[in-house]
Structure formats: C-alpha cells, structure tokens
Design an enzyme around this catalytic site. Sequence first.
Site, mmCIF file in Angstrom:
data_model
loop_
_atom_site.group_PDB
_atom_site.id
_atom_site.type_symbol
_atom_site.label_atom_id
_atom_site.label_comp_id
_atom_site.label_asym_id
_atom_site.label_seq_id
_atom_site.Cartn_x
_atom_site.Cartn_y
_atom_site.Cartn_z
ATOM 1 C CD GLN A 1 -8.837 -7.110 1.092
ATOM 2 O OE1 GLN A 1 -9.047 -7.009 2.299
ATOM 3 N NE2 GLN A 1 -7.993 -6.329 0.447
ATOM 4 C CB ALA B 1 -11.417 2.975 -2.833
ATOM 5 C CD GLU C 1 -15.196 1.383 1.812
ATOM 6 O OE1 GLU C 1 -16.362 1.197 1.407
ATOM 7 O OE2 GLU C 1 -14.525 0.489 2.371
ATOM 8 C CD GLU D 1 0.866 -10.098 -7.136
ATOM 9 O OE1 GLU D 1 0.676 -9.944 -5.920
ATOM 10 O OE2 GLU D 1 0.446 -11.086 -7.777
ATOM 11 C CG HIS E 1 -10.647 -5.080 7.158
ATOM 12 N ND1 HIS E 1 -10.572 -6.205 6.359
ATOM 13 C CD2 HIS E 1 -10.978 -4.054 6.324
ATOM 14 C CE1 HIS E 1 -10.842 -5.858 5.096
ATOM 15 N NE2 HIS E 1 -11.083 -4.569 5.050
HETATM 16 C C1 LIG Z 1 -2.738 0.581 -5.875
HETATM 17 C C2 LIG Z 1 -3.450 -0.430 -5.025
HETATM 18 C C3 LIG Z 1 -3.734 -1.683 -5.535
HETATM 19 C C4 LIG Z 1 -4.399 -2.645 -4.767
HETATM 20 N N1 LIG Z 1 -4.698 -3.861 -5.309
HETATM 21 C C5 LIG Z 1 -5.401 -4.770 -4.577
HETATM 22 C C6 LIG Z 1 -5.805 -6.026 -5.146
HETATM 23 O O1 LIG Z 1 -5.559 -6.297 -6.324
HETATM 24 N N2 LIG Z 1 -6.481 -6.908 -4.360
HETATM 25 C C7 LIG Z 1 -6.803 -6.605 -3.055
HETATM 26 O O2 LIG Z 1 -7.440 -7.422 -2.366
HETATM 27 N N3 LIG Z 1 -6.434 -5.443 -2.486
HETATM 28 C C8 LIG Z 1 -5.749 -4.518 -3.231
HETATM 29 N N4 LIG Z 1 -5.403 -3.313 -2.665
HETATM 30 C C9 LIG Z 1 -5.717 -3.081 -1.241
HETATM 31 C C10 LIG Z 1 -7.193 -2.814 -0.986
HETATM 32 O O3 LIG Z 1 -7.643 -1.767 -1.815
HETATM 33 C C11 LIG Z 1 -7.413 -2.438 0.467
HETATM 34 O O4 LIG Z 1 -7.030 -3.516 1.305
HETATM 35 C C12 LIG Z 1 -8.837 -2.004 0.787
HETATM 36 O O5 LIG Z 1 -8.954 -1.886 2.175
HETATM 37 C C13 LIG Z 1 -9.861 -2.977 0.250
HETATM 38 O O6 LIG Z 1 -11.149 -2.502 0.517
HETATM 39 P P1 LIG Z 1 -12.038 -3.132 1.687
HETATM 40 O O7 LIG Z 1 -11.322 -2.808 2.968
HETATM 41 O O8 LIG Z 1 -13.328 -2.392 1.560
HETATM 42 O O9 LIG Z 1 -12.119 -4.591 1.441
HETATM 43 C C14 LIG Z 1 -4.755 -2.340 -3.430
HETATM 44 C C15 LIG Z 1 -4.477 -1.070 -2.910
HETATM 45 C C16 LIG Z 1 -3.845 -0.104 -3.693
HETATM 46 C C17 LIG Z 1 -3.586 1.254 -3.118
HETATM 47 MN MN LIG Z 2 -14.585 -1.502 3.041
#
Ligand SMILES: Cc1cc2nc3c(=O)[nH]c(=O)nc-3n(C[C@H](O)[C@H](O)[C@H](O)COP(=O)(O)O)c2cc1C
Ligand SMILES: [Mn+2]
Length: 495
Positions: free
Chosen positions: A189, A221, A231, A280, A388
């Site tokens: 991530q 986000a 973002e 989860e 991604h």
């Molecule tokens: C409510 C909610 C909870 C989330 N919790 C997590 C988490 O705990 N860990 C994680 O890696 N992604 C989590 N995600 C997904 C990431 O936010 C998502 O994959 C996002 O693209 C991450 O940002 P990045 O693409 O900039 O890495 C969650 C998404 C939502 C909507």
């Molecule tokens: Mn990103």
Amino acid sequence: MSLLNSALDLRTFLKELSLRKDLVQVHKEVSADLEIAAIIRRVYEKQLPAPLFNNISESMMGARILGAPAGMTSMPGEEYSRLALHFGLAAKSTPGEIVATIRAAVKASPVEPDYCSTGPVKENIWLGDEVNLERFPVPLLHEKDGGKYFGTYGFHVVQSPDGEWKSWGIGRLMLVDSKRLTGPVIPTQHIGMVREMWTKQGKATPWAMVLGAPPAAVAVAGMPLPSGVSESDYVGALLGKSLSLVKTETNDLWVPANAEIVLEGEISLTERAQEGPMGEYHGYQHTEGNEHPVFHVKAVTFRNNPILPICVAGLPPEENHTIWGTMISAQLLEIMQQAQLPVDFVWCSYEAATCWAVISVDPVQLGLLNTNAADFAKRVSEVVFSSHPGYLIPKLIIVSNDIDITDIKQVTWALATRSHPQHDHFTFPSIKEFPMVPYLTSEDKKRGCGGKVIINCLFPEQFKGKQRAGTACFQHSYPENIRNKVLENWESYGY
Ligand SMILES: Cc1cc2nc3c(=O)[nH]c(=O)nc-3n(C[C@H](O)[C@H](O)[C@H](O)COP(=O)(O)O)c2cc1C
Ligand SMILES: [Mn+2]
C-alpha cells in the site's frame, strides 16, 4: 444548498442527510464500550439512517460519533444516496453514475489545494504532554476485538522525503495508550511504500491521521490511485474545486482545514505493538492479532464538539464495501478500458465483501478480438492482477452485458448457469495477494500469494460475437403487443 458543499464539508453533509431524513440525532446517553458499535451494526444490516451520537458516557464533553457514514439506505431508488452525497451527487444516483463521476476525474487535470494559514480544525490544539487520546470517545467495536479503534474512517497522511508525493490512504488504527496507536502498514500500500523511503534514510516517518474530513476526500483516500499521485489533487479534479488545507503543528504535512480531528506525529522506525484481532471487512471476527508499527501522537488539533466518524467493519454493506468496493470498481474499469479490453462496467458486488469484482463484457466487441475463454482470461489477468486495484481483489467473474452486474440476483444466475465447471475456471497461483483476504493460509501469507481466480461466464458463441437465445422472462419471451396488453389490463386481472 449546493450538493457540492456536502462533498467538501462533513457538517454540511450531515445537514443534507438530515434534510433527506437519513440522519438520526441520538441524544440519549450511550456507551462507546460496544453499545454504539452494536447500534451501528444494526443500522447497516437494516439499512437505516446514519446515527449521530451526541452524548457519550466515556468521552470529554461535546465529542460526538457518526456511524455508518456511507451505509446503504432502504429508501426505494435512493439506496446509494449516502455514498452519492460523498461526491455531491443526487440522491437517486445509480452505481453507473457514481462510477462515471469518479472516473471522469481520472481524465481531468489535477487541481491543487489552497494552502491556508488556519481553519476550523485549529479551534483546539493539544501539544506534547497535553495529548490524551483517551479523552475522545474511542469505541470498542466488537466484543472480541483486541482493543479500541480510533481510526476506522480516517486517512493516513504521509509524504515522500522530497515532498513530491503526498499520499492519503484509509487504514485502521487501534489505541495502544493515551499517546500511541498501532495498525497495519502493508508494504504494497502507498503508506508502506512511503514509509520505506523514510526507513532507508534511517528516519521515522512523519505522519498525520485525518478524521472527519470532507466526504469526497475520505472516499478518494480509499481509492487505489496509481503510486505517485497525490490524492488531494485528485479530489480537486473530482469536485472541480480546490480543497482548503492547513499545515500540521509539528511536521510539514497538509491536512483539510475543516477536518474534525487531526492526529499528528510519526510512525516509529522500530517500535511495534500488538494490534487486533478485529472484526473485519470480509465479515469475520479474527481471533488473533499481529504486531504492527507504533504511531506516536505528538499533537492533536480538533474542532469544537468534534465528530469522530466510524465504520464498524463486518458483514456487508459497510464502508469497506460501499466506499472501497466502489472506488476499486472505478479504477478497474479505467485500467481495463485503457488496455482496450471490451469491458463496459466493473462492479465489486457489496454482497461479496470486496472479495470479487464482476466484469461486464460487450460480446459484439469481444467477437472482434477473435479470442477464446482461456486466452481472454489470461489477458484480463495480466491487465488486472498486476495493477494496484487488481492486487486487492482475488476473484474476477466475467459476464456478458445482458447482465446488470449491480444486481446480485442476475450475477448469481449467470454464475450458476453460464460457467462450465471444467472449462471456465482459470487459476493463477503465483500472483501477489492482499494479505487481508480471509481464507489465506499462513503458508500463502509467507509466500505473499494465495492464488487468484477468473470465472468465465461467457458462452463459447459469445466469443464469436453472438448472444445465446434470449432469456425466458416477461421482457424477452412475449411480443410487445402482448406485453402492453398485459400491462394495460393488469389491475383488471385482479392485481
Ligand atoms: C473503511 C475502510 C477501511 C480500510 N482499512 C484499510 C486498512 O486497515 N488497511 C489497508 O491497507 N487498507 C484499508 N482500506 C483500503 C485502502 O484505504 C485503499 O486500498 C487505498 O487505496 C489505500 O491507499 P493507497 O492506494 O494510497 O495505498 C480501507 C478502506 C476503507 C474504505
Ligand atoms: Mn495512493
């Protein structure tokens, strides 16, 4: 009131929900120790209006919790309205319209934020010794969780050491004590990639978490945009308006000026703590936690009467499905169309808990490719699973576009009646896998791969551009004059 303002400001969003009779103000005293979470779980499962808890036993005066910020509603034709309002869209918006709006921004030019000197989030400032996270109503979400979660609907803010890439991503954070939190920092991530850059320099990662952000900012986000994309600029493109940002007190990060609560500090270079278990997004309660990095909180800024929005993860639909699933759908559609695949829609069925995406294919366009199920599945796997967003989704179901893929009943019918048990299941055992997928074994997690699958529900003749004989149903089994006659006479039949 312009709906756009609801996308730009949580309190305006709540006013609009109230006008739509989609908000319940809870004034009765309630406990953050399971009671609030249990109410929110019932709200998701019955698709009821979002609750705003105004009187919480355990917290400082005035602090509030918002539940189910992007839950589904049961208002006919407006089931997606709370999600749509995150983007300033009308109550009757369909998944297709929401996804089209999200994707239009991918093609628009980024709109940089306004860098402001101050804003409502600076109404209260705690520095150093004043920081006491336990004064906020940090909820225990499920009986068997390993701790209380401050961050379930907030996003991490980090940036590359050169300041070029400002990354916002939703990730969960559990309370360790009054100044420390912990949660997963997955290396694939963007928070994990940025942290790695700081780690290489031998430094802790400057970090902030934003809670109660503009709804559009939270949704983005939760969107797997490509690495290197900030973002905040994408939110500007999405809304056609700059976000107003202010600088954090203790580091060089920028956060929305009208956020409810901002936690700031750093992700420790070395210190780790036990996190979880947690109920989860896939709907299961884990029984064992894991060690994850510690987040040190050195300052907190917040609005008067701050609102902490929360997601109580579990069986769909909650925000891991309505927000994450929708944002992934938009990005998958984008990358497949960029790769010239004949795909006209993609939808992560909320019912499948963000564990599968359904792909709608135009058989006429497919016919022009002169391909077959195996080659097409291979091509889709190359485009999707290396991306991604595709990394996050373990299963793909391919259907022709006579199926409305946002209707789970139609998807079930296609899955059951169109995929050949021997010829239509394609597995890809050695592809990188998102570690939160629920059925992965510890072996899989060690390898980083659990296997992906594509289930083809296109009939062989559809690869030649032909539809199978139509469906046997009211719409397709009768000539128009008979259908019209039946509709005109409907009440006279006694219905
Ligand atoms: C409510 C909610 C909870 C989330 N919790 C997590 C988490 O705990 N860990 C994680 O890696 N992604 C989590 N995600 C997904 C990431 O936010 C998502 O994959 C996002 O693209 C991450 O940002 P990045 O693409 O900039 O890495 C969650 C998404 C939502 C909507
Ligand atoms: Mn990103």
